[in-house]
Design a protein around this motif. Structure first.
Motif, PDB file in Angstrom:
ATOM      1  N   ARG A  84       0.726  -1.187   0.186  1.00  0.00           N
ATOM      2  CA  ARG A  84      -0.097  -0.040   0.047  1.00  0.00           C
ATOM      3  C   ARG A  84       0.975   1.301  -0.013  1.00  0.00           C
ATOM      4  O   ARG A  84       0.548   2.181  -0.792  1.00  0.00           O
ATOM      5  CB  ARG A  84      -1.089  -0.070   1.227  1.00  0.00           C
ATOM      6  CG  ARG A  84      -1.867   1.192   1.190  1.00  0.00           C
ATOM      7  CD  ARG A  84      -2.784   1.258   2.432  1.00  0.00           C
ATOM      8  NE  ARG A  84      -3.376   0.086   2.683  1.00  0.00           N
ATOM      9  CZ  ARG A  84      -4.530  -0.471   1.852  1.00  0.00           C
ATOM     10  NH1 ARG A  84      -5.157   0.512   0.743  1.00  0.00           N
ATOM     11  NH2 ARG A  84      -5.077  -1.600   1.941  1.00  0.00           N
TER      12      ARG A  84
ATOM     13  N   ARG B  78      -7.512   5.457  -1.905  1.00  0.00           N
ATOM     14  CA  ARG B  78      -7.635   4.074  -1.277  1.00  0.00           C
ATOM     15  C   ARG B  78      -8.230   3.053  -2.387  1.00  0.00           C
ATOM     16  O   ARG B  78      -7.610   2.022  -2.258  1.00  0.00           O
ATOM     17  CB  ARG B  78      -8.468   4.083  -0.058  1.00  0.00           C
ATOM     18  CG  ARG B  78      -8.699   2.926   0.690  1.00  0.00           C
ATOM     19  CD  ARG B  78      -7.550   2.275   1.019  1.00  0.00           C
ATOM     20  NE  ARG B  78      -6.501   2.986   1.955  1.00  0.00           N
ATOM     21  CZ  ARG B  78      -6.295   2.807   3.067  1.00  0.00           C
ATOM     22  NH1 ARG B  78      -6.671   1.680   3.629  1.00  0.00           N
ATOM     23  NH2 ARG B  78      -5.334   3.583   3.705  1.00  0.00           N
TER      24      ARG B  78
ATOM     25  N   GLU C  99      -5.271   2.114  -4.817  1.00  0.00           N
ATOM     26  CA  GLU C  99      -4.419   1.638  -3.751  1.00  0.00           C
ATOM     27  C   GLU C  99      -4.764   0.056  -3.850  1.00  0.00           C
ATOM     28  O   GLU C  99      -4.022  -1.023  -4.365  1.00  0.00           O
ATOM     29  CB  GLU C  99      -4.150   1.921  -2.373  1.00  0.00           C
ATOM     30  CG  GLU C  99      -3.385   3.232  -2.300  1.00  0.00           C
ATOM     31  CD  GLU C  99      -3.537   3.686  -0.880  1.00  0.00           C
ATOM     32  OE1 GLU C  99      -2.814   4.892  -0.693  1.00  0.00           O
ATOM     33  OE2 GLU C  99      -4.443   3.201  -0.016  1.00  0.00           O
ATOM     34  N   GLU C 100      -6.240  -0.072  -3.316  1.00  0.00           N
ATOM     35  CA  GLU C 100      -6.490  -1.609  -3.445  1.00  0.00           C
ATOM     36  C   GLU C 100      -6.317  -2.086  -4.806  1.00  0.00           C
ATOM     37  O   GLU C 100      -6.068  -3.302  -5.091  1.00  0.00           O
ATOM     38  CB  GLU C 100      -7.932  -1.405  -3.019  1.00  0.00           C
ATOM     39  CG  GLU C 100      -8.140  -0.939  -1.596  1.00  0.00           C
ATOM     40  CD  GLU C 100      -7.542  -2.033  -0.628  1.00  0.00           C
ATOM     41  OE1 GLU C 100      -7.345  -3.310  -0.799  1.00  0.00           O
ATOM     42  OE2 GLU C 100      -7.263  -1.726   0.404  1.00  0.00           O
TER      43      GLU C 100
END
Length: 139
Positions: free
Chosen positions: A101, A125, A128-129
């Motif tokens: 991450r 986020r 990132e995932e």
């Protein structure tokens, strides 16, 4: 070119896998890899950089210096392995997941993603995932 530097006893296993993943992440956003330097260090090392260059007297997990020009992604990304370990515990995830991450977080900033507002942070986020899932796909 992606170069991994170590200012702490930590070392990545299979650097080539990380390099291939990061290059695939960059390409997936329509950019090209320039020169990326990852510097793995401890809290003290990163704190000194934070104070000297950013005038922040705080500990952090990542500091990045962006040298991206146009579509060529380049920069220096400093990561505190101590912070990554502590954050993994705090967030209830494995060290390897938190490391991915943080590694991809710096690159996403270089590509243009921000995280100052709630909306920007939610998109960051999500990205990132998405990019972390790419690590588990054979390159």
């Amino acid at each position: 070119m992606i170069i991994f530097n170590y200012e702490t006893p930590f070392e990545l296993e299979n650097e080539e896998r990380y390099e291939n993943w990061l290059e695939a992440v960059i390409e997936s956003e329509g950019f090209m890899t320039g020169e990326l330097n990852y510097i793995f260090c401890d809290d003290t090392y990163l704190h000194e950089i934070n104070v000297k260059y950013l005038d922040h007297d705080t500990y952090t997990d990542i500091i990045s210096f962006d040298y991206t020009e146009g579509q060529i992604v380049s920069g220096d990304i400093f990561l505190s392995i101590e912070r990554v370990r502590e954050n993994a515990i705090e967030f209830g995830v494995g060290f390897d997941e938190e490391l991915l991450r943080v590694m991809v977080h710096g690159v996403l900033h270089y590509i243009g993603f921000k995280d100052k507002t709630d909306e920007q942070a939610a998109l960051m986020r999500s990205k990132e995932e998405e990019k972390m899932r790419m690590f588990h796909v054979e390159q």
